[in-house]
Design a protein around this motif. Structure first.
Motif, mmCIF file in Angstrom:
data_model
loop_
_atom_site.group_PDB
_atom_site.id
_atom_site.type_symbol
_atom_site.label_atom_id
_atom_site.label_comp_id
_atom_site.label_asym_id
_atom_site.label_seq_id
_atom_site.Cartn_x
_atom_site.Cartn_y
_atom_site.Cartn_z
ATOM 1 N N TRP A 251 0.791 -1.229 0.000
ATOM 2 C CA TRP A 251 0.000 0.000 0.000
ATOM 3 C C TRP A 251 0.826 1.284 0.000
ATOM 4 C CZ3 TRP A 251 -4.315 1.836 -1.502
ATOM 5 C CH2 TRP A 251 -4.771 3.063 -1.026
ATOM 6 N N LYS B 224 -0.049 3.118 -3.756
ATOM 7 C CA LYS B 224 -1.002 4.229 -3.812
ATOM 8 C C LYS B 224 -0.397 5.460 -4.495
ATOM 9 C CE LYS B 224 -0.023 6.221 0.675
ATOM 10 N NZ LYS B 224 -0.502 6.612 1.959
ATOM 11 N N SER C 211 -6.216 -4.404 -7.961
ATOM 12 C CA SER C 211 -6.115 -2.954 -8.114
ATOM 13 C C SER C 211 -5.953 -2.254 -6.765
ATOM 14 C CB SER C 211 -7.374 -2.428 -8.803
ATOM 15 O OG SER C 211 -8.497 -2.599 -7.951
ATOM 16 N N VAL C 212 -5.661 -0.969 -6.839
ATOM 17 C CA VAL C 212 -5.539 -0.167 -5.616
ATOM 18 C C VAL C 212 -6.859 -0.171 -4.852
ATOM 19 C CG1 VAL C 212 -5.142 2.162 -4.731
ATOM 20 C CG2 VAL C 212 -3.660 1.250 -6.515
ATOM 21 N N LYS C 213 -7.966 -0.129 -5.572
ATOM 22 C CA LYS C 213 -9.281 -0.165 -4.918
ATOM 23 C C LYS C 213 -9.472 -1.490 -4.169
ATOM 24 C CE LYS C 213 -14.113 0.663 -5.719
ATOM 25 N NZ LYS C 213 -15.134 -0.283 -5.907
ATOM 26 N N GLU C 214 -9.055 -2.592 -4.791
ATOM 27 C CA GLU C 214 -9.154 -3.888 -4.115
ATOM 28 C C GLU C 214 -8.215 -3.946 -2.908
ATOM 29 O OE1 GLU C 214 -10.340 -7.180 -7.388
ATOM 30 O OE2 GLU C 214 -8.456 -6.106 -7.761
ATOM 31 N N GLU D 210 -7.492 -1.373 -1.007
ATOM 32 C CA GLU D 210 -8.179 -0.618 0.040
ATOM 33 C C GLU D 210 -9.213 -1.495 0.737
ATOM 34 O OE1 GLU D 210 -9.755 2.659 -2.188
ATOM 35 O OE2 GLU D 210 -7.926 3.845 -1.985
ATOM 36 N N GLU D 211 -9.947 -2.284 -0.042
ATOM 37 C CA GLU D 211 -10.951 -3.175 0.536
ATOM 38 C C GLU D 211 -10.292 -4.251 1.394
ATOM 39 O OE1 GLU D 211 -13.074 -4.578 -2.888
ATOM 40 O OE2 GLU D 211 -14.006 -2.624 -3.248
#
Length: 135
Positions: free
Chosen positions: A45, A49, A107-110, A112-113
């Protein structure tokens, strides 16, 4: 008592359909890499990011290889970490993250989750903690 009878019948049934379903469920549980995804999201991360995904993946592979060489960490043996790596090219000995952990599938979104899931049941995410003599 009636429910117990139906449940017992279901558990003891050895028809092809149920045997296949039980086998698929066991296989899926065995191949579940979600804990590794959560751990890797925490590790990558800070770098990913900022748009430096390739560097984040390289650093993660280096850390994973160091932990494997050390014999794993606590209850997380080397095989737990090996599950995240694949060979880069046949025979050259270099490794990279498996496709499921690379940018197009993680992905970055995944990330974050995955980070939102917490840090229960994963090894430490700091290199100093992983490579120290303490467990």
């Amino acid at each position: 008592m009636c429910s117990y009878g139906h449940t017992l019948n279901y558990l003891m049934d050895d028809s092809r359909v149920l045997v296949a379903e039980r086998g698929a469920a066991f296989s899926a549980e065995k191949r579940n890499l979600m804990p590794q995804r959560v751990w890797l999201a925490h590790v990558m991360w800070p770098y990913a990011k900022g748009g430096k995904r390739r560097r984040a993946e390289e650093l993660a592979v280096d850390l994973i290889e160091k932990v494997i060489a050390k014999g794993g960490w606590d209850k997380f043996g080397p095989e737990w970490f090996e599950a995240m790596l694949a060979p880069k090219k046949a025979g050259d000995g270099e490794r990279q993250l498996k496709s499921t952990f690379r940018q197009n599938k993680f992905s970055v979104k995944e990330m974050e989750e995955a980070i939102a899931e917490g840090v229960e049941d994963i090894p430490p995410t700091k290199e100093s903690s992983l490579l120290s003599g303490k467990r």
